[in-house]
Design a protein around this motif. Structure first.
Motif, PDB file in Angstrom:
ATOM      1  N   HIS A  82      43.321  39.982  43.105  1.00  0.00           N
ATOM      2  CA  HIS A  82      44.483  39.212  42.663  1.00  0.00           C
ATOM      3  C   HIS A  82      44.602  39.348  41.150  1.00  0.00           C
ATOM      4  CE1 HIS A  82      44.642  37.339  46.644  1.00  0.00           C
ATOM      5  NE2 HIS A  82      43.337  37.143  46.536  1.00  0.00           N
TER       6      HIS A  82
ATOM      7  N   GLY B 164      46.337  38.069  37.736  1.00  0.00           N
ATOM      8  CA  GLY B 164      47.109  37.033  37.067  1.00  0.00           C
ATOM      9  C   GLY B 164      48.041  37.613  36.024  1.00  0.00           C
TER      10      GLY B 164
ATOM     11  N   LEU C 270      43.676  32.625  31.441  1.00  0.00           N
ATOM     12  CA  LEU C 270      44.516  33.181  32.498  1.00  0.00           C
ATOM     13  C   LEU C 270      43.717  33.920  33.560  1.00  0.00           C
ATOM     14  CD1 LEU C 270      47.429  33.449  33.424  1.00  0.00           C
ATOM     15  CD2 LEU C 270      47.665  35.459  31.975  1.00  0.00           C
ATOM     16  N   GLY C 271      42.518  34.397  33.221  1.00  0.00           N
ATOM     17  CA  GLY C 271      41.725  35.127  34.202  1.00  0.00           C
ATOM     18  C   GLY C 271      40.589  35.889  33.547  1.00  0.00           C
TER      19      GLY C 271
ATOM     20  N   ASP D  14      41.396  35.389  39.374  1.00  0.00           N
ATOM     21  CA  ASP D  14      42.542  36.087  38.808  1.00  0.00           C
ATOM     22  C   ASP D  14      42.036  37.104  37.792  1.00  0.00           C
ATOM     23  OD1 ASP D  14      44.387  34.575  40.246  1.00  0.00           O
ATOM     24  OD2 ASP D  14      44.438  33.014  38.706  1.00  0.00           O
TER      25      ASP D  14
END
Length: 305
Positions: A217, A219, A236-237, A192
């Protein structure tokens, strides 16, 4: 026209009408009433014995005479502003307020300890910090001094490169334990990412490496750089941020050191005439020395990658 009786105060009204194309628009921009602006234009036309604007139902239409005079009028207006700036700096001691503009990461991570030291060195100077990721317009006095990663192009600004910041990929150790540490750029498709909302720099960089951006991708997408950093710390990434000299953060690691990410120059900018102000010159010189020293120091942002 009698040059000795020429009313130079009419020039700002002329330029405002020229720029906005109506007395209403010029009034909103200048704070001068429409009737006053109308009188100024009429008086200027009378003094010059020229028709400067055609009055139409949709506003003011500049005549060829007005367009011919526009450049000279702008030069006069700029000269008056320069005179005012020089006069305001004459005889000043190092005291008063200075308005400084900087981006979010610079303002939050780089400047606070420097401003604390400056408070001790220049105790009679107060700082008004404008935190904005867009470039402030020094010519319009939105700020006195700007600290930016973009070099301004205006000739009337003095700019000095005082360092550079390398962009790197970061992630929290918790995230890397859960998702694994990417070893090569291709591994990013399994992760992410955290990136800006109104730009496609990440996608462009990925495609420049010959990889399909459609496979990425995200996030989180936000233009708030502090939120990006906080999101990365929260797991979160992976985000892409500049290195700033912070205390070590055991919860953050740098990854993918082989990716050729940008190195951003750091520019310190001030209006040329503002350097005649004692307080602004003092702040400009202090920031130049201290920011340079900070950026040359070790980047200790918990970089374990």
């Amino acid at each position: 026209m009698n040059k000795s009786n020429f009313n130079w105060a009419l020039i700002p009204s002329f330029l405002a009408a020229l720029q906005h194309g109506s007395l209403m628009g010029a009034a909103r921009a200048t704070g001068v009433s429409q009737p006053t602006l109308g009188r100024h234009i009429a008086e200027l036309e009378s003094q010059l014995k020229l028709l400067l604007f055609e009055r139409t139902g949709r506003g003011l239409q500049a005549t060829p005479h007005a367009l011919d005079l526009a450049e000279a009028a702008r030069a006069m207006h700029a000269g008056a502003a320069d005179f005012s700036r020089l006069a305001s700096g004459a005889g000043q001691s190092v005291q008063g307020s200075v308005r400084l503009s900087a981006s979010q990461p610079v303002a939050c991570h780089l400047l606070p300890p420097i401003l604390a030291r400056m408070r001790q060195a220049l105790p009679h100077v107060s700082v008004e910090l404008l935190v904005n990721n867009s470039v402030s317009n020094l010519l319009l006095r939105e700020a006195d001094i700007a600290l930016r990663m973009v070099r301004p192009e205006q000739n009337s600004l003095v700019t000095r490169q005082i360092g550079q910041v390398r962009v790197r990929a970061f992630a929290s150790t918790d995230y890397l334990q859960r998702r694994g540490t990417p070893q090569v750029p291709e591994d990013l498709v399994q992760h992410d990412l955290i990136a800006g909302d109104t730009n496609s720099e990440i996608e462009q960089g990925f495609e420049a490496m010959g990889l399909p951006a459609s496979a990425l991708h995200f996030g989180l997408r936000t233009d708030d750089l502090n939120v990006q950093w906080a999101a990365a710390r929260a797991g979160l990434g992976i985000c892409f941020m500049g290195e700033y000299p912070l205390e070590p953060d055991p919860n953050i690691a740098a990854v993918l050191p082989m990716i050729a990410l940008p190195v951003l120059p750091v520019w310190l900018t001030v209006h040329r005439e503002l350097r005649t102000s004692a307080r602004i010159r003092a702040v400009y010189d202090f920031l130049g020395d201290e920011v340079t020293r900070a950026l040359q120091g070790p980047h200790r942002q918990g970089l374990r990658g």
